[in-house]
Design a protein around this motif. Sequence first.
Motif, PDB file in Angstrom:
ATOM      1  N   HIS A 135      30.336  48.056  44.132  1.00  0.00           N
ATOM      2  CA  HIS A 135      29.391  48.220  42.708  1.00  0.00           C
ATOM      3  C   HIS A 135      30.762  48.278  41.612  1.00  0.00           C
ATOM      4  O   HIS A 135      31.782  48.819  41.692  1.00  0.00           O
ATOM      5  N   CYS A 136      30.361  47.472  40.653  1.00  0.00           N
ATOM      6  CA  CYS A 136      31.395  47.235  39.515  1.00  0.00           C
ATOM      7  C   CYS A 136      30.665  47.150  38.165  1.00  0.00           C
ATOM      8  O   CYS A 136      29.720  46.293  38.156  1.00  0.00           O
ATOM      9  N   VAL A 137      31.147  47.776  37.196  1.00  0.00           N
ATOM     10  CA  VAL A 137      30.687  47.684  35.815  1.00  0.00           C
ATOM     11  C   VAL A 137      31.897  46.750  35.172  1.00  0.00           C
ATOM     12  O   VAL A 137      32.933  47.522  34.916  1.00  0.00           O
ATOM     13  N   SER A 138      31.433  45.685  34.792  1.00  0.00           N
ATOM     14  CA  SER A 138      32.594  44.716  34.210  1.00  0.00           C
ATOM     15  C   SER A 138      32.660  44.440  32.878  1.00  0.00           C
ATOM     16  O   SER A 138      31.493  44.446  32.138  1.00  0.00           O
ATOM     17  N   THR A 139      33.706  44.417  32.223  1.00  0.00           N
ATOM     18  CA  THR A 139      33.775  43.977  31.015  1.00  0.00           C
ATOM     19  C   THR A 139      33.375  42.563  30.996  1.00  0.00           C
ATOM     20  O   THR A 139      33.374  41.766  31.876  1.00  0.00           O
ATOM     21  N   ARG A 140      32.796  42.002  29.943  1.00  0.00           N
ATOM     22  CA  ARG A 140      32.500  40.511  29.704  1.00  0.00           C
ATOM     23  C   ARG A 140      33.554  39.700  29.987  1.00  0.00           C
ATOM     24  O   ARG A 140      33.520  38.603  30.611  1.00  0.00           O
ATOM     25  N   THR A 141      34.905  39.994  29.754  1.00  0.00           N
ATOM     26  CA  THR A 141      36.063  39.140  29.931  1.00  0.00           C
ATOM     27  C   THR A 141      36.411  39.325  31.453  1.00  0.00           C
ATOM     28  O   THR A 141      36.702  38.061  31.726  1.00  0.00           O
ATOM     29  N   ALA A 142      35.851  40.198  32.190  1.00  0.00           N
ATOM     30  CA  ALA A 142      36.440  40.162  33.696  1.00  0.00           C
ATOM     31  C   ALA A 142      35.507  39.558  34.649  1.00  0.00           C
ATOM     32  O   ALA A 142      35.598  39.416  35.933  1.00  0.00           O
ATOM     33  N   VAL A 143      34.032  39.101  34.222  1.00  0.00           N
ATOM     34  CA  VAL A 143      33.098  38.600  34.831  1.00  0.00           C
ATOM     35  C   VAL A 143      33.645  37.507  35.617  1.00  0.00           C
ATOM     36  O   VAL A 143      33.411  37.166  36.847  1.00  0.00           O
ATOM     37  N   PRO A 144      34.239  36.642  35.125  1.00  0.00           N
ATOM     38  CA  PRO A 144      34.828  35.408  36.111  1.00  0.00           C
ATOM     39  C   PRO A 144      35.828  35.667  37.228  1.00  0.00           C
ATOM     40  O   PRO A 144      35.820  35.100  38.231  1.00  0.00           O
ATOM     41  N   PHE A 145      36.582  36.767  36.665  1.00  0.00           N
ATOM     42  CA  PHE A 145      37.584  37.222  37.775  1.00  0.00           C
ATOM     43  C   PHE A 145      36.768  37.837  38.941  1.00  0.00           C
ATOM     44  O   PHE A 145      37.034  37.557  39.973  1.00  0.00           O
ATOM     45  N   TYR A 146      35.762  38.729  38.626  1.00  0.00           N
ATOM     46  CA  TYR A 146      35.083  39.455  39.824  1.00  0.00           C
ATOM     47  C   TYR A 146      34.350  38.495  40.438  1.00  0.00           C
ATOM     48  O   TYR A 146      34.081  38.531  41.696  1.00  0.00           O
ATOM     49  N   ALA A 147      33.646  37.413  39.844  1.00  0.00           N
ATOM     50  CA  ALA A 147      32.739  36.492  40.425  1.00  0.00           C
ATOM     51  C   ALA A 147      33.644  35.566  41.332  1.00  0.00           C
ATOM     52  O   ALA A 147      33.245  35.137  42.515  1.00  0.00           O
ATOM     53  N   SER A 148      35.015  35.395  41.327  1.00  0.00           N
ATOM     54  CA  SER A 148      35.925  34.534  42.033  1.00  0.00           C
ATOM     55  C   SER A 148      36.251  35.430  43.278  1.00  0.00           C
ATOM     56  O   SER A 148      36.643  34.808  44.230  1.00  0.00           O
ATOM     57  N   LEU A 149      36.016  36.739  43.308  1.00  0.00           N
ATOM     58  CA  LEU A 149      36.218  37.547  44.510  1.00  0.00           C
ATOM     59  C   LEU A 149      34.975  37.644  45.206  1.00  0.00           C
ATOM     60  O   LEU A 149      35.030  38.573  46.095  1.00  0.00           O
ATOM     61  N   GLY A 150      33.929  37.182  44.801  1.00  0.00           N
ATOM     62  CA  GLY A 150      32.694  37.263  45.623  1.00  0.00           C
ATOM     63  C   GLY A 150      31.503  38.289  44.941  1.00  0.00           C
ATOM     64  O   GLY A 150      30.558  38.348  45.563  1.00  0.00           O
ATOM     65  N   PHE A 151      31.933  38.869  43.838  1.00  0.00           N
ATOM     66  CA  PHE A 151      30.999  39.591  42.954  1.00  0.00           C
ATOM     67  C   PHE A 151      29.974  38.706  42.495  1.00  0.00           C
ATOM     68  O   PHE A 151      30.247  37.823  41.997  1.00  0.00           O
ATOM     69  N   THR A 152      28.647  39.249  42.432  1.00  0.00           N
ATOM     70  CA  THR A 152      27.492  38.698  41.777  1.00  0.00           C
ATOM     71  C   THR A 152      27.040  39.409  40.696  1.00  0.00           C
ATOM     72  O   THR A 152      27.055  40.717  40.665  1.00  0.00           O
ATOM     73  N   ALA A 153      26.755  38.982  39.373  1.00  0.00           N
ATOM     74  CA  ALA A 153      26.028  39.814  38.534  1.00  0.00           C
ATOM     75  C   ALA A 153      24.487  40.217  38.618  1.00  0.00           C
ATOM     76  O   ALA A 153      23.783  39.406  39.277  1.00  0.00           O
ATOM     77  N   MET A 154      24.410  41.411  38.249  1.00  0.00           N
ATOM     78  CA  MET A 154      23.308  42.199  38.448  1.00  0.00           C
ATOM     79  C   MET A 154      22.483  42.204  37.218  1.00  0.00           C
ATOM     80  O   MET A 154      21.173  42.509  37.224  1.00  0.00           O
ATOM     81  N   GLY A 155      23.145  42.168  35.901  1.00  0.00           N
ATOM     82  CA  GLY A 155      22.749  42.103  34.772  1.00  0.00           C
ATOM     83  C   GLY A 155      23.454  43.036  33.826  1.00  0.00           C
ATOM     84  O   GLY A 155      24.394  43.564  34.139  1.00  0.00           O
TER      85      GLY A 155
END
Length: 177
Positions: A135-155
């Motif tokens: 689980h990750c609570v990402s800043t708006r800035t880091a969303v593309p970085f986490y997505a590139s690692l396989g994370f998906t946004a939950m909301g």
Amino acid sequence: MTAPDPKRIGAWPKLRPSNAGDIERIDRLLRQSYPRLLKPDYPPSVLVTAIPLIARAQPDLIKCGTYYVAEDRDGAIVGAGGWTQSIPGAGGREPGRGNIRHVVTDHSRVRQGIGRALMAHTLASARSEGMTWMHCVSTRTAVPFYASLGFTAMGEVSIPIGPAGIGFPAVEMRCDL
């Protein structure tokens, strides 16, 4: 996930568990990098309140054994981050769930593979401890970085910070290991 090419990033960062002696250097990294990294994605009214509260090292996290620093050849800390099984802000644990915690890369060293190396190490560590998802609570800035690692946004979520319950906009994400 593949490790970055050391030739591309110049000097492969040395990764190690953080310790109490790193608190001041991690504090400095957070104070210097968060304002610059977050500026494009947050209004000044949010940053002026949030930065002093979120850009501080968390001593218990730094000493937990699963929070890591990335050092360059000269021993400078150029990144930090890790995971815990304990759920941030709520305590408790959920079977198989790991939680990404307080990840930062030196603002002058982004896109050099430091964050990716830290996260590869973090995810491998969590997997070896039996975590099946992160689980990750990402800043708006880091969303593309986490997505590139396989994370998906939950909301989108609002993280309460400070005594007045001010909310910091963030994105909740998850990744199956």
